[in-house]
Write a protein that holds these residues in place. Structure first.
Motif, PDB file in Angstrom:
ATOM      1  N   UNK A 138       0.726  -1.303   0.093  1.00  0.00           N
ATOM      2  CA  UNK A 138       0.083   0.073   0.056  1.00  0.00           C
ATOM      3  C   UNK A 138       0.784   1.364  -0.048  1.00  0.00           C
ATOM      4  N   UNK A 139       2.179   1.500   0.819  1.00  0.00           N
ATOM      5  CA  UNK A 139       2.897   2.724   0.626  1.00  0.00           C
ATOM      6  C   UNK A 139       3.007   2.988  -0.530  1.00  0.00           C
ATOM      7  N   UNK A 140       3.793   1.942  -1.442  1.00  0.00           N
ATOM      8  CA  UNK A 140       4.159   2.193  -2.884  1.00  0.00           C
ATOM      9  C   UNK A 140       3.089   2.754  -3.587  1.00  0.00           C
ATOM     10  N   UNK A 141       1.984   1.867  -3.515  1.00  0.00           N
ATOM     11  CA  UNK A 141       0.593   2.196  -4.162  1.00  0.00           C
ATOM     12  C   UNK A 141       0.323   3.922  -4.066  1.00  0.00           C
ATOM     13  N   UNK A 142       0.250   4.463  -2.765  1.00  0.00           N
ATOM     14  CA  UNK A 142      -0.034   5.610  -2.434  1.00  0.00           C
ATOM     15  C   UNK A 142       1.047   6.665  -2.923  1.00  0.00           C
ATOM     16  N   UNK A 143       2.354   6.087  -2.925  1.00  0.00           N
ATOM     17  CA  UNK A 143       3.354   7.117  -3.540  1.00  0.00           C
ATOM     18  C   UNK A 143       3.033   7.340  -5.180  1.00  0.00           C
ATOM     19  N   UNK A 144       2.788   6.282  -5.722  1.00  0.00           N
ATOM     20  CA  UNK A 144       2.325   6.341  -6.940  1.00  0.00           C
ATOM     21  C   UNK A 144       1.305   7.242  -7.553  1.00  0.00           C
ATOM     22  N   UNK A 145       0.305   7.228  -6.452  1.00  0.00           N
ATOM     23  CA  UNK A 145      -1.084   7.993  -6.922  1.00  0.00           C
ATOM     24  C   UNK A 145      -0.747   9.414  -6.243  1.00  0.00           C
ATOM     25  N   UNK A 146      -0.072   9.529  -5.154  1.00  0.00           N
ATOM     26  CA  UNK A 146      -0.017  11.010  -4.649  1.00  0.00           C
ATOM     27  C   UNK A 146       1.469  11.503  -4.258  1.00  0.00           C
ATOM     28  N   UNK A 147       2.435  10.785  -4.894  1.00  0.00           N
ATOM     29  CA  UNK A 147       3.886  11.161  -4.532  1.00  0.00           C
ATOM     30  C   UNK A 147       4.149  12.593  -5.181  1.00  0.00           C
TER      31      UNK A 147
END
Length: 267
Positions: A138-147
């Motif tokens: 989830x953290x990696x996914x969040x960075x892709x979306x909101x980085x």
């Protein structure tokens, strides 16, 4: 023979090039009497002798290790000066400075990692803190979306200073809030009531552990909690209909502060 001996002395520019210091520095040292040229040409230009260059070299060395100019003057001119003691004291200061820089470097490494990864916890630590339902992807996914957002940057800055204990405190605070929301819904707390507004404010305070949350942003977030399947499943898993009820109390709180929930944007 040195260039100084051959020519009777070096000009300021030549001495500057030889020693790797600026002409301005040489002029300053001359003005304060720290290192003056011994000779002058018939035209009045300064010339540094071999002895002058030796003193200048010592000034450069002592300055390089961090001694101030007044301290350098004492070391060079005071025959009673405790030179080894002064150097030991300077070595201690240098060691302290190195330790500070190493801490700064470690902090920068953590900040870089936090911006790139979000969480600075191992997979095992994440499972222990967030529970077995946590997905370490989830953290990696969040960075892709909101980085690229300001909120990700704020989140990363907070994350950089947190270890397992700090994240456990954040998780516990969120769990306590979830329980309070479920209990308030069971008690039929009315949106817009003082009790509901207190919970809305509490949510903003707890959520600030991730990044500051404005009222308009909170409205958008509550809307997401109701419409996003993952978030809705979490809240409705606490109490059936909790995601929709939470959105209603947030919307009511926003209206009380002059915000139209229907037009609220992420700002």
């Amino acid at each position: 023979m040195s260039d100084a001996d051959e020519a009777g002395g070096l000009t300021v520019g030549q001495a500057s090039a030889r020693l790797g210091v600026t002409v301005r520095a040489l002029h300053h040292w001359d003005e304060i009497g720290l290192a003056r040229p011994s000779l002058r040409t018939t035209a009045g230009y300064r010339l540094y002798t071999a002895g002058d260059l030796e003193r200048l070299h010592r000034v450069v060395v002592y300055r390089e290790i961090g001694l101030g100019l007044d301290r350098i003057r004492t070391v060079l001119d005071d025959s009673t000066a405790d030179v080894p003691g002064a150097l030991r004291a300077q070595r201690t200061q240098v060691a302290e400075r190195i330790a500070r820089l190493q801490r700064l470097s470690a902090g920068l490494d953590r900040m870089i990692d936090a911006h790139e990864r979000g969480l600075l916890l191992t997979v095992e630590q994440q499972a222990a803190v967030f529970g077995p339902q946590w997905n370490p992807d989830w953290p990696a996914e969040a960075r892709r979306r909101y980085g690229g957002t300001t909120q990700w940057q704020q989140y990363a800055e907070r994350s950089a200073s947190r270890g397992p204990e700090e994240w456990q405190a954040v998780t516990d605070a969120m769990a306590d809030l979830d329980r309070a929301l479920g209990e308030a819904m069971d008690a039929v707390v009315t949106p817009g009531s003082p009790e509901a507004d207190q919970l809305v404010e509490r949510h903003r305070e707890v959520f600030a552990s991730y990044f500051p949350l404005t009222r308009q942003m909170q409205v958008c977030l509550a809307r997401t909690f109701e419409t996003d399947p993952g978030f809705a499943a979490h809240y409705d898993g606490i109490r059936t209909g909790l995601a929709a009820w939470f959105r209603r109390i947030v919307d009511a709180g926003a209206r009380a502060h002059g915000i139209d929930p229907e037009t609220a944007t992420w700002q």
